[in-house]
Motif scaffolding. Structure first.
Motif, PDB file in Angstrom:
ATOM      1  N   LEU A   1       0.817  -1.218   0.000  1.00 51.78           N
ATOM      2  CA  LEU A   1       0.000   0.000   0.000  1.00 51.78           C
ATOM      3  C   LEU A   1       0.849   1.266   0.000  1.00 51.78           C
ATOM      4  O   LEU A   1       1.768   1.405   0.796  1.00 51.78           O
ATOM      5  CB  LEU A   1      -0.909  -0.009   1.234  1.00 51.78           C
TER       6      LEU A   1
ATOM      7  N   VAL B   1      -3.315  -6.623   2.779  1.00 51.69           N
ATOM      8  CA  VAL B   1      -2.705  -5.325   2.522  1.00 51.69           C
ATOM      9  C   VAL B   1      -1.423  -5.260   3.340  1.00 51.69           C
ATOM     10  O   VAL B   1      -1.420  -5.569   4.529  1.00 51.69           O
ATOM     11  CB  VAL B   1      -3.645  -4.147   2.853  1.00 51.69           C
ATOM     12  N   ASP B   2      -0.333  -4.887   2.685  1.00 47.91           N
ATOM     13  CA  ASP B   2       0.980  -4.743   3.306  1.00 47.91           C
ATOM     14  C   ASP B   2       1.158  -3.260   3.639  1.00 47.91           C
ATOM     15  O   ASP B   2       1.356  -2.428   2.761  1.00 47.91           O
ATOM     16  CB  ASP B   2       2.046  -5.225   2.314  1.00 47.91           C
ATOM     17  N   TRP B   3       1.053  -2.942   4.930  1.00 48.77           N
ATOM     18  CA  TRP B   3       1.091  -1.555   5.410  1.00 48.77           C
ATOM     19  C   TRP B   3       2.421  -1.313   6.104  1.00 48.77           C
ATOM     20  O   TRP B   3       2.633  -1.778   7.227  1.00 48.77           O
ATOM     21  CB  TRP B   3      -0.078  -1.330   6.355  1.00 48.77           C
ATOM     22  N   GLU B   4       3.317  -0.624   5.415  1.00 51.07           N
ATOM     23  CA  GLU B   4       4.622  -0.318   5.974  1.00 51.07           C
ATOM     24  C   GLU B   4       5.197   0.898   5.261  1.00 51.07           C
ATOM     25  O   GLU B   4       4.543   1.496   4.418  1.00 51.07           O
ATOM     26  CB  GLU B   4       5.547  -1.528   5.898  1.00 51.07           C
TER      27      GLU B   4
ATOM     28  N   HIS C   1       4.215   6.585   4.191  1.00 52.54           N
ATOM     29  CA  HIS C   1       3.347   5.431   4.430  1.00 52.54           C
ATOM     30  C   HIS C   1       1.902   5.913   4.411  1.00 52.54           C
ATOM     31  O   HIS C   1       1.615   7.070   4.686  1.00 52.54           O
ATOM     32  CB  HIS C   1       3.667   4.727   5.759  1.00 52.54           C
ATOM     33  N   ALA C   2       1.021   4.995   4.062  1.00 54.08           N
ATOM     34  CA  ALA C   2      -0.414   5.296   4.103  1.00 54.08           C
ATOM     35  C   ALA C   2      -0.810   5.564   5.549  1.00 54.08           C
ATOM     36  O   ALA C   2      -0.260   4.968   6.480  1.00 54.08           O
ATOM     37  CB  ALA C   2      -1.215   4.134   3.529  1.00 54.08           C
TER      38      ALA C   2
ATOM     39  N   ASN D   1      -3.413   5.650   8.868  1.00 61.17           N
ATOM     40  CA  ASN D   1      -4.293   4.649   9.471  1.00 61.17           C
ATOM     41  C   ASN D   1      -5.656   4.649   8.768  1.00 61.17           C
ATOM     42  O   ASN D   1      -6.194   3.589   8.437  1.00 61.17           O
ATOM     43  CB  ASN D   1      -4.452   4.944  10.960  1.00 61.17           C
TER      44      ASN D   1
ATOM     45  N   LYS E   1      -5.384   3.024   5.358  1.00 63.84           N
ATOM     46  CA  LYS E   1      -5.300   1.566   5.515  1.00 63.84           C
ATOM     47  C   LYS E   1      -6.692   0.981   5.724  1.00 63.84           C
ATOM     48  O   LYS E   1      -7.086   0.013   5.074  1.00 63.84           O
ATOM     49  CB  LYS E   1      -4.363   1.241   6.686  1.00 63.84           C
TER      50      LYS E   1
ATOM     51  N   LEU F   1      -4.727  -7.696   7.354  1.00 68.30           N
ATOM     52  CA  LEU F   1      -3.741  -6.623   7.412  1.00 68.30           C
ATOM     53  C   LEU F   1      -2.392  -7.199   7.797  1.00 68.30           C
ATOM     54  O   LEU F   1      -2.277  -7.906   8.802  1.00 68.30           O
ATOM     55  CB  LEU F   1      -4.138  -5.584   8.461  1.00 68.30           C
TER      56      LEU F   1
ATOM     57  N   CYS G   1       1.321  -5.929   8.917  1.00 66.17           N
ATOM     58  CA  CYS G   1       2.168  -4.814   9.330  1.00 66.17           C
ATOM     59  C   CYS G   1       3.162  -5.319  10.354  1.00 66.17           C
ATOM     60  O   CYS G   1       2.989  -6.398  10.925  1.00 66.17           O
ATOM     61  CB  CYS G   1       1.360  -3.637   9.871  1.00 66.17           C
TER      62      CYS G   1
ATOM     63  N   ASP H   1      -1.140   2.511  14.220  1.00 65.56           N
ATOM     64  CA  ASP H   1      -2.528   2.058  14.221  1.00 65.56           C
ATOM     65  C   ASP H   1      -3.305   2.746  15.346  1.00 65.56           C
ATOM     66  O   ASP H   1      -2.837   2.813  16.475  1.00 65.56           O
ATOM     67  CB  ASP H   1      -2.605   0.544  14.401  1.00 65.56           C
TER      68      ASP H   1
END
Length: 184
Positions: free
Chosen positions: A58, A84-87, A94-95, A97, A100, A118, A120, A129
């Protein structure tokens, strides 16, 4: 605990599947990248009888377009898992919260019959978060003993090392329980 790995274009398309129950394959990133090994890495997992998942890296912004891009490119088979890879991105951003959360909800809307989780790392989970929203489950990266991530939240998958590749465990009593959850 069930064992699995995650792969991207950095890994071989003929990765070792011995003693694995699942694999996550990188599908897309942003709105323009598709893993060039996506088809071959997916085939390898399916041929080995693994539960297969796909993840999207993401980027901030254009959440609807990213979700549409991801579901257009990720293979669609009942029982596949989406993540979804949130990093942190390559440019250091980064995206948020809320981005995401919106992305996960959009993917769930576009693929209502698939579990959406999710991914992360522990730092993101504890520092960025604010909603604890992880869709259908949390896939946490924390490089400690397999199955013992240092968080209080419930989790489904734990990435516990990246040496020599990303290794994971899943918190399911059996492979059939994982298949039932993924397909349900």
């Amino acid at each position: 605990m069930l064992r699995g790995i995650d792969v991207s274009s950095h890994q071989s398309s003929s990765y070792d599947t011995d003693d694995l129950s699942f694999v996550f394959v990188k599908a897309t990133e942003g709105r323009s990248y598709v893993n060039p090994k996506l088809a071959a890495q997916t085939k390898r997992g399916r041929d080995a009888g693994l539960v297969v998942g796909f993840y999207h890296f993401l980027w901030p912004g254009n959440l609807t377009e990213q979700a549409e891009y991801f579901v257009a490119k990720a293979p669609e088979k009942r029982g596949d898992i989406l993540a979804v890879d949130w990093e942190t991105t390559g440019d250091g951003s980064h995206a948020s919260n809320s981005e995401k959360d919106r992305f996960i909800r959009k993917v769930k809307q576009l693929r209502p019959h698939h579990k959406v989780v999710l991914y992360c790392n522990r730092h993101f989970w504890l520092s960025y978060d604010t909603t604890s929203y992880a869709g259908d489950g949390l896939w946490i990266a924390d490089y400690v003993t397999a199955g013992k991530p240092r968080i209080k939240a419930d989790w489904r998958f734990h990435q516990y090392t990246d040496d020599p590749l990303d290794k994971n465990v899943a918190d399911f009593s059996s492979e059939s329980a994982l298949r039932e959850w993924a397909g349900g």
